[in-house]
Design a protein around this motif. Structure first.
Motif, PDB file in Angstrom:
ATOM      1  N   ALA A   1       0.857  -1.195   0.000  1.00 33.83           N
ATOM      2  CA  ALA A   1       0.000   0.000   0.000  1.00 33.83           C
ATOM      3  C   ALA A   1       0.886   1.236   0.000  1.00 33.83           C
ATOM      4  O   ALA A   1       1.922   1.274   0.683  1.00 33.83           O
ATOM      5  N   ALA A   2       0.513   2.237  -0.762  1.00 34.49           N
ATOM      6  CA  ALA A   2       1.258   3.490  -0.807  1.00 34.49           C
ATOM      7  C   ALA A   2       1.002   4.294   0.461  1.00 34.49           C
ATOM      8  O   ALA A   2      -0.139   4.405   0.922  1.00 34.49           O
ATOM      9  N   CYS A   3       2.077   4.869   1.018  1.00 28.12           N
ATOM     10  CA  CYS A   3       1.935   5.677   2.230  1.00 28.12           C
ATOM     11  C   CYS A   3       1.544   7.111   1.920  1.00 28.12           C
ATOM     12  O   CYS A   3       0.980   7.804   2.774  1.00 28.12           O
ATOM     13  N   ASN A   4       1.904   7.572   0.709  1.00 30.67           N
ATOM     14  CA  ASN A   4       1.656   8.973   0.333  1.00 30.67           C
ATOM     15  C   ASN A   4       2.280   9.922   1.355  1.00 30.67           C
ATOM     16  O   ASN A   4       1.670  10.889   1.802  1.00 30.67           O
ATOM     17  N   GLY A   5       3.509   9.593   1.726  1.00 28.59           N
ATOM     18  CA  GLY A   5       4.238  10.372   2.724  1.00 28.59           C
ATOM     19  C   GLY A   5       5.140   9.458   3.524  1.00 28.59           C
ATOM     20  O   GLY A   5       5.550   8.399   3.048  1.00 28.59           O
ATOM     21  N   ASN A   6       5.428   9.863   4.742  1.00 26.41           N
ATOM     22  CA  ASN A   6       6.270   9.067   5.634  1.00 26.41           C
ATOM     23  C   ASN A   6       5.461   7.897   6.186  1.00 26.41           C
ATOM     24  O   ASN A   6       4.433   8.086   6.831  1.00 26.41           O
ATOM     25  N   CYS A   7       5.935   6.677   5.962  1.00 27.95           N
ATOM     26  CA  CYS A   7       5.172   5.501   6.402  1.00 27.95           C
ATOM     27  C   CYS A   7       5.076   5.400   7.919  1.00 27.95           C
ATOM     28  O   CYS A   7       4.184   4.714   8.436  1.00 27.95           O
TER      29      CYS A   7
ATOM     30  N   VAL B   1      -2.867  -3.660  -2.211  1.00 31.36           N
ATOM     31  CA  VAL B   1      -2.805  -4.251  -3.545  1.00 31.36           C
ATOM     32  C   VAL B   1      -1.977  -5.525  -3.436  1.00 31.36           C
ATOM     33  O   VAL B   1      -0.823  -5.484  -2.979  1.00 31.36           O
ATOM     34  N   LYS B   2      -2.534  -6.632  -3.850  1.00 29.67           N
ATOM     35  CA  LYS B   2      -1.820  -7.907  -3.724  1.00 29.67           C
ATOM     36  C   LYS B   2      -0.785  -8.033  -4.843  1.00 29.67           C
ATOM     37  O   LYS B   2      -1.095  -7.837  -6.021  1.00 29.67           O
ATOM     38  N   ILE B   3       0.455  -8.379  -4.453  1.00 31.27           N
ATOM     39  CA  ILE B   3       1.520  -8.537  -5.447  1.00 31.27           C
ATOM     40  C   ILE B   3       2.083  -9.956  -5.488  1.00 31.27           C
ATOM     41  O   ILE B   3       2.883 -10.275  -6.364  1.00 31.27           O
TER      42      ILE B   3
END
Length: 249
Positions: A118-124, A135-137
């Protein structure tokens, strides 16, 4: 009930008395990274602090699981009372991440292994687990020819599981969610056991693709999904992998 089913079921029940586990460490492109250890919880209780790591804090005090009746809670994201790790590991797009499960040999040979991002869109370290879109990879269920589950493969590999980061994934800060779903008790409603583990990992490289819209943790699974409520002690010719489909990148 067949003898094979009866013996396997007894073994499954007996294994619930054994210790379970979590990801003690992980390597990114061969670089060692410390995961969150149960010892850190007690260190926090006793001293007020614990080492900064990329693995998320969690209060699975028995090194246990999230049960299907908690699929609608935020605990399914990164385990019980989870909090983002302070540090961030690094991996190249197209690189590898190897997860090591401890503290002892994984006791449950029945069940799939899945990895999400999942994208953090910043500091995780500031990520809100309730809003992460997964999102499954990577996923692995059962080999129909050998009837060997991914969990048994992990055991055979010394409690290690390796995934490849999509080579097209755009550079950025992400939370990786790695999970075993143990199915030794899955013949009963609420009998499956989820072991979600989360890690802050920055992806580097020249990938250009952003993640597609993902799935909130509370929407990943239902207790009655055919890959959650099922009989693992019979010959399996078709298995419905839990969760959304894999993103190929």
């Amino acid at each position: 009930m067949s003898l094979k089913f009866a013996l396997a079921a007894i073994a499954g029940l007996a294994s619930t008395a054994l210790g379970h586990g979590n990801v003690h460490n992980f390597t990114t492109d061969g670089t060692y990274n410390q995961g969150f250890l149960l010892d850190y919880y007690y260190q926090k209780v006793n001293t007020g602090s614990f080492p900064n790591v990329a693995g998320w804090y969690a209060e699975d005090l028995d090194e246990g699981f999230v049960s299907p009746d908690a699929y609608g809670t935020v605990d399914i994201n990164c385990h019980k009372n989870s909090v983002p790790g302070v540090l961030t590991a690094s991996v190249k797009a197209g690189g590898s991440i190897q997860f090591y499960w401890g503290p002892s040999i994984w006791p449950h040979p029945y069940g799939p292994i899945l990895t999400y991002v999942a994208a953090c869109n910043g500091n995780c370290s500031k990520a809100d687990k309730a809003s992460l879109q997964w999102v499954k990879i990577d996923q692995s269920g059962i080999n129909y020819s050998t009837q060997v589950w991914a969990s048994q493969v992990l055991i055979n590999q010394g409690n290690k599981w390796t995934i490849t980061v999509p080579s097209s994934l755009k550079a950025g800060n992400y939370v990786f969610r790695h999970e075993i779903i143990a199915l030794h008790g899955a013949t009963s409603l609420n009998g499956a056991q989820n072991y979600p583990q989360c890690f802050n990992i920055a992806v580097t490289g020249s990938g250009t693709k952003t993640l597609p819209s993902g799935t909130l943790g509370t929407a990943l699974y239902k207790a009655t999904d055919p890959g959650i409520l099922m009989n693992p002690y019979t010959t399996i010719t078709s298995y419905a992998m839990p969760g959304p489909t894999v993103w190929s990148g």
